[in-house]
Design a protein around this motif. Structure first.
Motif, PDB file in Angstrom:
ATOM      1  N   TYR A  10       0.869  -1.180   0.000  1.00  0.00           N
ATOM      2  CA  TYR A  10       0.000   0.000   0.000  1.00  0.00           C
ATOM      3  C   TYR A  10       0.900   1.223   0.000  1.00  0.00           C
ATOM      4  N   TRP A  11       0.554   2.191  -0.837  1.00  0.00           N
ATOM      5  CA  TRP A  11       1.386   3.374  -1.008  1.00  0.00           C
ATOM      6  C   TRP A  11       0.661   4.617  -0.531  1.00  0.00           C
ATOM      7  N   ASN A  12       1.382   5.451   0.231  1.00  0.00           N
ATOM      8  CA  ASN A  12       0.892   6.795   0.529  1.00  0.00           C
ATOM      9  C   ASN A  12       2.095   7.705   0.713  1.00  0.00           C
ATOM     10  N   MET A  13       1.847   9.001   0.762  1.00  0.00           N
ATOM     11  CA  MET A  13       2.933   9.972   0.830  1.00  0.00           C
ATOM     12  C   MET A  13       3.311  10.341   2.255  1.00  0.00           C
ATOM     13  N   GLY A  14       2.677   9.697   3.236  1.00  0.00           N
ATOM     14  CA  GLY A  14       2.982  10.008   4.622  1.00  0.00           C
ATOM     15  C   GLY A  14       2.202  11.185   5.160  1.00  0.00           C
ATOM     16  N   VAL A  15       1.335  11.789   4.325  1.00  0.00           N
ATOM     17  CA  VAL A  15       0.520  12.928   4.730  1.00  0.00           C
ATOM     18  C   VAL A  15      -0.876  12.735   4.133  1.00  0.00           C
ATOM     19  N   PRO A  16      -1.869  13.463   4.629  1.00  0.00           N
ATOM     20  CA  PRO A  16      -3.202  13.371   4.009  1.00  0.00           C
ATOM     21  C   PRO A  16      -3.127  13.664   2.524  1.00  0.00           C
ATOM     22  N   GLY A  17      -3.892  12.909   1.753  1.00  0.00           N
ATOM     23  CA  GLY A  17      -3.859  13.064   0.308  1.00  0.00           C
ATOM     24  C   GLY A  17      -4.131  11.731  -0.360  1.00  0.00           C
ATOM     25  N   PRO A  18      -3.637  11.535  -1.575  1.00  0.00           N
ATOM     26  CA  PRO A  18      -3.924  10.305  -2.298  1.00  0.00           C
ATOM     27  C   PRO A  18      -3.149   9.112  -1.763  1.00  0.00           C
ATOM     28  N   GLY A  19      -3.696   7.942  -1.937  1.00  0.00           N
ATOM     29  CA  GLY A  19      -3.048   6.690  -1.569  1.00  0.00           C
ATOM     30  C   GLY A  19      -3.740   5.555  -2.282  1.00  0.00           C
ATOM     31  N   GLY A  20      -3.180   4.357  -2.155  1.00  0.00           N
ATOM     32  CA  GLY A  20      -3.838   3.228  -2.788  1.00  0.00           C
ATOM     33  C   GLY A  20      -2.984   1.982  -2.782  1.00  0.00           C
ATOM     34  N   PRO A  21      -3.596   0.854  -3.112  1.00  0.00           N
ATOM     35  CA  PRO A  21      -2.861  -0.411  -3.161  1.00  0.00           C
ATOM     36  C   PRO A  21      -1.892  -0.419  -4.328  1.00  0.00           C
ATOM     37  N   CYS A  22      -0.907  -1.320  -4.259  1.00  0.00           N
ATOM     38  CA  CYS A  22       0.031  -1.422  -5.359  1.00  0.00           C
ATOM     39  C   CYS A  22       0.284  -2.893  -5.686  1.00  0.00           C
ATOM     40  N   SER A  23       0.832  -3.092  -6.861  1.00  0.00           N
ATOM     41  CA  SER A  23       1.165  -4.433  -7.328  1.00  0.00           C
ATOM     42  C   SER A  23       2.593  -4.402  -7.853  1.00  0.00           C
ATOM     43  N   GLU A  24       3.440  -5.296  -7.325  1.00  0.00           N
ATOM     44  CA  GLU A  24       4.856  -5.288  -7.670  1.00  0.00           C
ATOM     45  C   GLU A  24       5.200  -6.480  -8.562  1.00  0.00           C
ATOM     46  N   LEU A  25       6.102  -6.247  -9.509  1.00  0.00           N
ATOM     47  CA  LEU A  25       6.573  -7.296 -10.398  1.00  0.00           C
ATOM     48  C   LEU A  25       7.960  -7.749  -9.967  1.00  0.00           C
ATOM     49  N   TYR A  26       8.180  -9.075  -9.933  1.00  0.00           N
ATOM     50  CA  TYR A  26       9.458  -9.672  -9.529  1.00  0.00           C
ATOM     51  C   TYR A  26       9.922 -10.632 -10.612  1.00  0.00           C
ATOM     52  N   ILE A  27      11.239 -10.813 -10.708  1.00  0.00           N
ATOM     53  CA  ILE A  27      11.815 -11.786 -11.617  1.00  0.00           C
ATOM     54  C   ILE A  27      12.583 -12.827 -10.814  1.00  0.00           C
ATOM     55  N   ASP A  28      12.335 -14.091 -11.105  1.00  0.00           N
ATOM     56  CA  ASP A  28      13.059 -15.183 -10.459  1.00  0.00           C
ATOM     57  C   ASP A  28      14.408 -15.336 -11.149  1.00  0.00           C
ATOM     58  N   ARG A  29      15.494 -15.039 -10.420  1.00  0.00           N
ATOM     59  CA  ARG A  29      16.832 -15.061 -11.016  1.00  0.00           C
ATOM     60  C   ARG A  29      17.507 -16.417 -10.906  1.00  0.00           C
ATOM     61  N   GLY A  30      16.843 -17.380 -10.260  1.00  0.00           N
ATOM     62  CA  GLY A  30      17.394 -18.723 -10.242  1.00  0.00           C
ATOM     63  C   GLY A  30      17.913 -19.148  -8.885  1.00  0.00           C
ATOM     64  N   PRO A  31      18.103 -20.461  -8.702  1.00  0.00           N
ATOM     65  CA  PRO A  31      18.495 -21.015  -7.398  1.00  0.00           C
ATOM     66  C   PRO A  31      19.861 -20.551  -6.908  1.00  0.00           C
ATOM     67  N   GLU A  32      20.728 -20.079  -7.811  1.00  0.00           N
ATOM     68  CA  GLU A  32      22.043 -19.614  -7.356  1.00  0.00           C
ATOM     69  C   GLU A  32      21.946 -18.337  -6.525  1.00  0.00           C
TER      70      GLU A  32
END
Length: 894
Positions: free
Chosen positions: A159-181
């Motif tokens: 969840y993202w916000n600016m630390g003050v009253p104002g806009p905010g909302g959920p977020c979705s993050e993308l990850y890459i699997d770099r392998g077992p090493e």
């Protein structure tokens, strides 16, 4: 794929999908809550906070960023970096979750041959906010991701916000699997080294009424216009697409590290400590380059201090790798060659950058020498107190006040047999960070205080009429007292006032605010200051001198005519002096800051050394010729790109809109981006008189000047002074320099003759001193306090006397000579020993430290000759007696 190509593909992809390409803002973005731009969304913040109406519905950018909180961690891990680039795409009331996800998925998975990044679909994981079923469903539908690769996480992560009253909302993050090493399997919740985040999609849908922490806030309702803010780390994507382990090994960073290997003979990967130092160098060199490129110069405060610290950490790390020669410019050049593809202005401005880099390395060399002396005193004091450890506050003072790196303190203290109270040092450093964070937090929450300004800005921007008139009929839009709106202000009150239209110039671009009056029916207000607390709103600070004023009243706003004329002369004079500097010194003499008020100007510019008198005279002459030529001064509005094509100069660190104001004097002779007020012809500046030229930092000089009547008054005072001196010395004005120089030469010769006579008189007593030494257990000891009734006794004279007496005593038996005197109210002591005394264990350095301790100071030196001092001249005799006692102790112990 090179980093610059990733950047190009990003901008091209979103541009072809209806996004306006927004150039990166300067790292010195105009935001009182930030030292530097630290996130890609910072330039978009006014739109997100509702302070301004966005000029586009879709936008994309690659924003330069600097984060400074983790400087001490850089290099110790491969995850921390100071400078980075954030790719972003934004939607303001246009598309939302589904389109944002579709755009992201298409770009990262599209084949590289078709303009995408070509990431394997089966290696991509995503996270969503726990409870955001909509986002999870979109990922399943758009990307056909299985549920096990759609991870639900809590507010702290998603969840993202600016630390003050104002806009905010959920977020979705993308990850890459770099392998077992890189770590164990199981997804981002298990290991974020193996599963590396590279893109975050923020769905701004909530209006927050209160924010107590990242996970504790109140949602007032939905935003009337839902927005998208995404950020993809350019360096992280480069790490993935170049198949390297971390950001230090990508194409824009690793060449610096390779150059360090060549310069030092060390190999990356052979030694952990060396690897840390090499990573520090690679990161800080690039960060320093980008900061200087955006107009930051090294100093001891704020942004300049951060830059200075980065560059000095580089110099120190190189020295710890075994190279003492200057290398900073070499390394910065390598970094520039890698970064110029994306930032061609680095190549254009490299002459200025080079000057600053070289000057800072030279300055730090002197700092190291001075810090070493201070450290030696601190070590001596610790030993004298019987402590095996250098106090943490001493190490902190060396670091904080003198710029002396802690690792250097540790190394040098260790060489002298002392450890350092690292815990105490770290505690003080943490307290300093906490104070900085508290200050930043206080400034951050200052956003809440702008709500009253935002409300007054909603009807539209304040119309500035001051370019064409000095008096304007207007209406009071609002009054503010103690940060809150009020309906009226009575006599004696000081309030802030917002008008619909105003001729008053708000302080900016180095030009101070206008003065004048605002009048209404029965009311008169004196204007004390004019500022722009938020973009588009001009706020006057006024004192109600007569009557009272209500919100909504009709007023007449009048700028003081003489004030404005003098202010215009000073501002136009600044442009004239800047152009003259560039004409005389060359194009690298670029302005890096200015200040002007009626009749006076100050201009900082990039230059490595002082201007000699003939150069100053030439600059002044070129400036005044421009006034004589009466160049027309014109202002026009045009797109920023066109202004740059025309060669208009931009002030370092300033942020410009896409539509800019270009001020020209004589066409191409002076062409700058500027929002200030100016004369109509250069002749109206009147005159320019340079009064001083000085250094304000490494590679930055400052000139000061008077203009107009103030310049004539200054010249009048100078003429009166010359006239007075001519009359006193009975010579013509043109003969003054020769006469004064002759007087100075005679005075210096007289002083030298007096010095020779005084030294001869003092040394004449050497024979009698040598003839009656005290005998302390077989050691001949001479102690003598020089009579200071004739004035100060230089240390060189004391040293000469001590050596003379030692020589007269000869080498047949052990001998010690200690002489003391007073110079500038401070006691000095010099001790000399011969070979026989040293063989008996009597050393000059130890004796001096003992005596200096009595005198309330310190000192040291070699075993044969040493000197020291203190603060208590009344204890000289006691100090000499202490030397005699220590001689007896050393001989007895031997």
């Amino acid at each position: 794929m090179e980093t610059a190509e990733i950047r190009r593909r990003w901008l091209r992809y979103f541009s072809t999908r209806g996004h306006t390409v927004v150039p990166s803002s300067s790292l010195l973005y105009d935001d009182p809550t930030l030292l530097f731009v630290n996130a890609g969304m910072v330039p978009m913040k006014p739109y997100m906070l509702g302070q301004e109406t966005p000029p586009f519905q879709r936008a994309t950018s690659v924003q330069k960023c600097v984060r400074t909180l983790d400087i001490d961690e850089v290099g110790k891990t491969t995850r921390h970096g100071t400078f980075f680039q954030m790719n972003g795409n934004f939607s303001f009331g246009d598309y939302f979750k589904e389109t944002a996800i579709e755009l992201a998925w298409e770009l990262v998975t599209r084949p590289q041959s078709d303009g995408g990044f070509g990431l394997p679909e089966d290696k991509i994981w995503v996270t969503v906010l726990d409870g955001d079923d909509e986002a999870a469903a979109i990922w399943r539908r758009v990307a056909e991701l299985p549920d096990e690769r759609i991870v639900r996480r809590g507010l702290a992560d998603n969840y993202w916000n600016m630390g003050v009253p104002g806009p905010g909302g959920p977020c979705s993050e993308l990850y890459i699997d770099r392998g077992p090493e890189f770590g164990p399997e199981g997804g981002p919740a298990v290991d974020e080294d193996r599963y590396m985040e590279f893109w975050n999609l923020v769905f701004m849908q909530d209006e927050l009424s209160a924010v107590r922490s990242k996970t504790d806030f109140d949602i007032a309702g939905e935003l009337p216009s839902k927005n998208i803010d995404t950020g993809m780390g350019l360096e992280r994507m480069a790490t993935v697409l170049q198949g390297v382990d971390n950001l230090y090994e990508i194409d824009e960073v690793f060449p610096v590290l390779e150059r360090v290997e060549q310069l030092t003979g060390r190999r990356y990967g052979d030694n952990r400590d060396d690897d840390v130092r090499m990573r520090v160098i690679a990161d800080h060199v690039r960060s320093g380059l980008m900061l200087i490129g955006d107009g930051v110069t090294p100093s001891n405060e704020a942004r300049g201090y951060v830059l200075r610290r980065l560059l000095r950490r580089v110099v120190r790390a190189v020295r710890l790798l075994g190279t003492q020669e200057p290398t900073l410019l070499d390394l910065v050049t390598v970094s520039k060659d890698r970064m110029k593809t994306s930032y061609p202005e680095l190549e254009e401005n490299f002459a200025r950058i080079s000057q600053i880099v070289q000057a800072e390395e030279e300055t730090f060399g002197r700092t190291l020498a001075a810090g070493t002396t201070i450290l030696d005193v601190a070590v001596r004091d610790a030993k004298a107190a019987g402590s095996p450890q250098l106090a943490g506050d001493k190490a902190f003072a060396l670091h904080d006040t003198y710029g002396f790196p802690i690792d250097l303190t540790l190394e040098m203290a260790g060489e002298q047999g002392l450890s350092v109270d690292e815990a105490g040092f770290r505690r003080l450093m943490q307290e300093q960070r906490d104070r900085a964070k508290a200050d930043a937090k206080a400034k951050k929450h200052g956003h809440a205080d702008t709500s009253v300004y935002r409300a007054l800005r909603e009807p539209g921007p304040t119309e500035f009429t001051g370019y064409r008139e000095l008096s304007t009929d207007s209406t009071v839009r609002g009054l503010i007292a103690d940060g809150a709106p009020v309906e009226s202000a009575d006599k004696g009150a000081t309030v802030q006032l917002v008008l619909e239209r105003t001729p008053f110039y708000a302080e900016s671009g180095g030009q101070i605010a206008d003065e004048g009056e605002i009048t209404a029916d029965g009311a008169r207000l004196r204007v004390l200051d004019v500022q722009r607390p938020i973009k588009g709103l001009i706020v006057h600070t006024v004192e109600v001198v007569e009557g009272s004023l209500r919100s909504g009243a009709d007023v007449l706003a009048s700028v003081d005519r003489e004030w404005r004329l003098s202010a215009c002369q000073a501002h136009s004079g600044t442009h004239v002096v800047h152009a003259a500097l560039r004409q005389v010194l060359g194009p690298s003499a670029l302005q890096s800051g200015s200040y002007n008020r009626p009749g006076y100007l100050r201009l900082d510019f990039a230059w490595p050394s002082a201007l000699d008198p003939s150069t100053r005279e030439e600059v002044e002459s070129v400036a005044n010729l421009a006034l004589r030529y009466d160049y027309p001064v014109t202002a026009s509005y045009m797109p920023l790109g066109k202004a740059r094509e025309l060669g208009a100069l931009a002030l370092f660190g300033e942020t410009y809109d896409e539509e800019v104001r270009v001020v020209e004097m004589g066409g191409v002779w002076s062409r700058e981006l500027c929002g200030g007020t100016h004369v109509e012809h250069t002749s109206q500046v009147g005159a320019v008189t340079l009064t001083s030229e000085s250094s304000v930092g490494a590679g930055v000089r400052r000139v000061e000047a008077f203009v107009g009547l103030d310049a004539l008054r200054y010249l009048g005072r100078e003429r009166a002074l010359v006239s007075q001196l001519s009359e006193t010395l009975k010579v013509r004005p043109e003969e003054l320099p020769e006469r004064v120089n002759a007087m100075v030469v005679r005075l210096r010769e007289a002083e030298k003759e007096l010095e020779r006579a005084r030294r001869a008189q003092m040394l004449s007593g050497a024979q009698s001193l040598a003839g009656s030494p005290a005998d302390i257990q077989g050691v001949s000891v001479v102690t003598h306090a020089v009579d200071d009734s004739a004035g100060d006794v230089p240390a060189d004279d004391l040293r000469a006397l001590a050596l003379d007496v030692r020589g007269r005593l000869g080498d047949a038996r052990p001998s010690v000579v200690a002489v003391a005197g007073v110079a500038k109210s401070r006691p000095l002591v010099v001790v000399a020993t011969n070979d026989e005394a040293r063989r008996r264990g009597v050393k000059a350095g130890e004796l001096v430290r003992e005596a200096a301790g009595v005198l309330g100071g310190g000192g040291g030196g070699k075993d044969d000759v040493a000197q020291g001092g203190g603060t208590q001249p009344a204890r000289i005799d006691e100090a000499l007696r202490r030397i005699e006692a220590v001689v007896g102790e050393r001989v007895s112990a031997g």
